[in-house]
Design an enzyme around this catalytic site. Sequence first.
Site, PDB file in Angstrom:
ATOM      1  N   HIS A 142       0.645  -1.096   0.065  1.00 19.26           N
ATOM      2  CA  HIS A 142       0.053   0.065   0.002  1.00 19.26           C
ATOM      3  C   HIS A 142       1.016   1.267  -0.135  1.00 19.26           C
ATOM      4  O   HIS A 142       1.859   1.362   0.699  1.00 19.26           O
ATOM      5  CB  HIS A 142      -0.844  -0.103   1.240  1.00 19.26           C
ATOM      6  N   LYS A 551     -13.472   5.093   6.080  1.00 23.77           N
ATOM      7  CA  LYS A 551     -13.953   6.055   5.300  1.00 23.77           C
ATOM      8  C   LYS A 551     -15.407   6.328   5.132  1.00 23.77           C
ATOM      9  O   LYS A 551     -15.822   7.318   4.892  1.00 23.77           O
ATOM     10  CB  LYS A 551     -13.203   5.938   3.909  1.00 23.77           C
TER      11      LYS A 551
END
Length: 889
Positions: A142, A551
């Site tokens: 990532h 999120k």
Amino acid sequence: MQETDLTSALSADIKLLAGLLGVVIREQHGDDAFELVEQVRTDAKGRRRGDQAAEEALRTTIDNLDVESLRVLTKAFSNYFQLINIAEDEQRIRVLRSREAKAPLNESIDSAVANLRAAGLDADALRALLDRLRVRLVVTAHPSEAKRKEVLIKLRQIAHMMARKDEQRLVLPREQRAFETTLTEEIEELWQTRPTRASRPKVEDEVDFGLYFITSVIMDVTLDIYDDLQAALEQHYPDADWSELPPVLQFASWIGGDRDGNPNVTADVTLQTLVTLRSAARQVYINEIAFLRDHLTQSTNEIGVSKELLDRVQKGAFPEESPDEVYRLMMGLIWAKLNADEYPTNNDLLADLTLISDSLKANQGEFVANGTLRRLMEKVRLFGLHLVPLDIREDARLHRSTVAELVRYYGQAEYYDDLPENNKQALLTHEITSPRPFFPQEPNFTETTNRVIATWRMVAQAQRKYGASVIDSVIASMSTAPSDVLTMLLFAHEVGVQDNVDIVPLFETIEDLRAAPEVMRALFDNSEYAKHLAKRGMRQQIMLGYSDSNKDGGYLASNWNLYTAQQALADVCVTNGVKLELFHGRGGSIGRGGGPTNRSILAQPPNAFQGPIKITEQGEVIAYRYGNEAIAQRHLQQVMHAVLTALGTPAQVEILPDWRTAMDTISKVGEETYRKFVYETPGFLDYWNQGTPINELARMPIGSRPAKRSKGGFDSIRAIPWMFSWMQSRAIIPSWYGVGTALERYANSDGGLDTLRQMYHEWPFFKALVENVELDIAKADMGIAGLYATLVAEDQTREEIFSQMKKEHENARLYICRITEQEELLDHIPFMQLSIERRNPYIDPLNYIQVTLLKRLRADTPDTEDYESVLNAVLATVNGIAAGMKTTG
């Protein structure tokens, strides 16, 4: 060493490193540059004390500097943080060693085994526990690590030097002088090394980055953990035989296998990654065998060897010299065979090494057999000839589009996406049992479909060539329905790997977490899926996404829905006779599931942890946890302590109905508050785009994967850049927004505050929830966030959104303190409080510099002469702020 002495040692290290950095700054840029750094540092410290004149001087100085001067300032403060991080790590190691010298450390393997013995587990029960326990930590690519590998190597060298200084206790002036000279050399090299990559890395660069940590730190530290476990078992259970331990701790990787949203990870790239992993593993073993070849010089004139070993060596070619050194000759044969890549599997290599080990043990060579040779054999056993298995991940939506195109091609359904879910499951189940190939021999479809087919054929090819262990898990992100999982099973059947891979759904959004138990129940009821589970030992791996759920619904809703999903999934699995293996997709920051791994393991709901567990190690977490051997060992000690404790003596916490009601309430209020702010506030996206460096971060060459999964609006933005951008502006709203309102509302209800305090003291889940968010509330700085707000063009948008942000932050601070009964945040963790206070005056100038540069950059156009130099200066501040915050996203 006393605590005061330890604190003095930290101060001395900081003074030494900062002083040598000052020497390098003077050498590289002159006295004026050094004086500028000191002036800015002094003004920043004054600002923190509330000195308005100092704040104005700081702002004026930075606003009036040219790009080159700002670049030097950025390098100065960025390198300061890199060095201070080393000093703080060394201090942590000192404290741990000091405590261990007095008594066994808490949260260690030894304390866990001692507690299991005290709880009444006998040797047989503990052996059965170890047979069930499987921890797999998965390193990922990532894109949240901003530092280059070359920089990490230099920092590691400096860390080694600081550690050796402590161990050697330099007392002679010439020793201190030589040490400081060499240390200054390293700092000078660090100063002159570009901190970030010149271009966006390729997947193979990310593979190389991961391999650096695996081969230089992880392999050896993992062996140390096994040694510690064996020592603890032998101490507390001295009458049992612990000579061979099961593989309780292993590593895996997504790097080169994770194609979710990354078009650069093709089938060929994954195959090449496997080649690279094999080459790296062989090189590790070749180096160690070369060492042993030079050291195993025992002569048959002095000691005997086994007939089996002698027969094996005689099949090879004797060199003319030293024919009596049979062990050395055998090591030479192994070395040559490894160089030629002639060992099909790690078991073949182990068989040859075992011949040497057995002969040594039978001929008075116990110490040699149980030394370097044993560690080499343990490495081969745990890491094999590919170091780590690769997980394959793809977006379930691409799988869906592939099925839709293929069933249309075969005339089975014109519009697969429009079919009811039951019809999709029936169609897929029928295809799984159909003798007709589902993938045509020569696929000629859309690029997406061709790539998906190529990926699954690659999995089969890799397993045929190297064995099933090299790729044993296939994951579908954004899984929403049973059909998404049956699609993977169909593809696995199509290429013949259905019995050799785990089929893993990844539930990511709040809605998907809530639906997950019913999805799995439907799968367990499916006859073809039941056959697959039987072949996989009735074990089901399920991955949970922390980043996207946060999120999607904010911190409280994400964590509570993750908790309830784990509990419900455990219940469904138990009912169906399935062993659950949860795969926790945790990020580095609190807003992406971060926080201490051991605490998260102990905070799991009852029955959710049944022995096997997987956890991602992402982004900058890899460098922080595995850049220093001692820090890595402590991290893994804490992980093993947690899993042994959770499995052997699970916490008997009665989760009261009032607690669940409280969590249901604050989760709902937190989600509503967060979503109203992020999704419904007019102008919020404009504020985010202008008031953070999100668009500039997209230009930063820190990962091979795009910032978006696909074209689209906010929903398509990945959680990593979302978090990264708010971390840079010091607002960090994904971690805490909605927490203040939710806690305030419940605390002010009848008996609400007392209930929350009781939950904090008695429920590990809620304690971890509160203490994790407390850290990011403490790190968030509304003064600096207000500085970024000045980048927002529209006055009303800026004032309304920033005022809401400030109010919510103050609420969160206030009610966390009330629940934990502290005057200030982190009063109960003074060393963390001190670390943040020590860092803030040094991070602040970088934020001021970044805002100044962002204003200049956005006032310019990309085709002008100065644009690239200003952009590069902005990106340099990103690296510095990340180092100062000790996290990115």
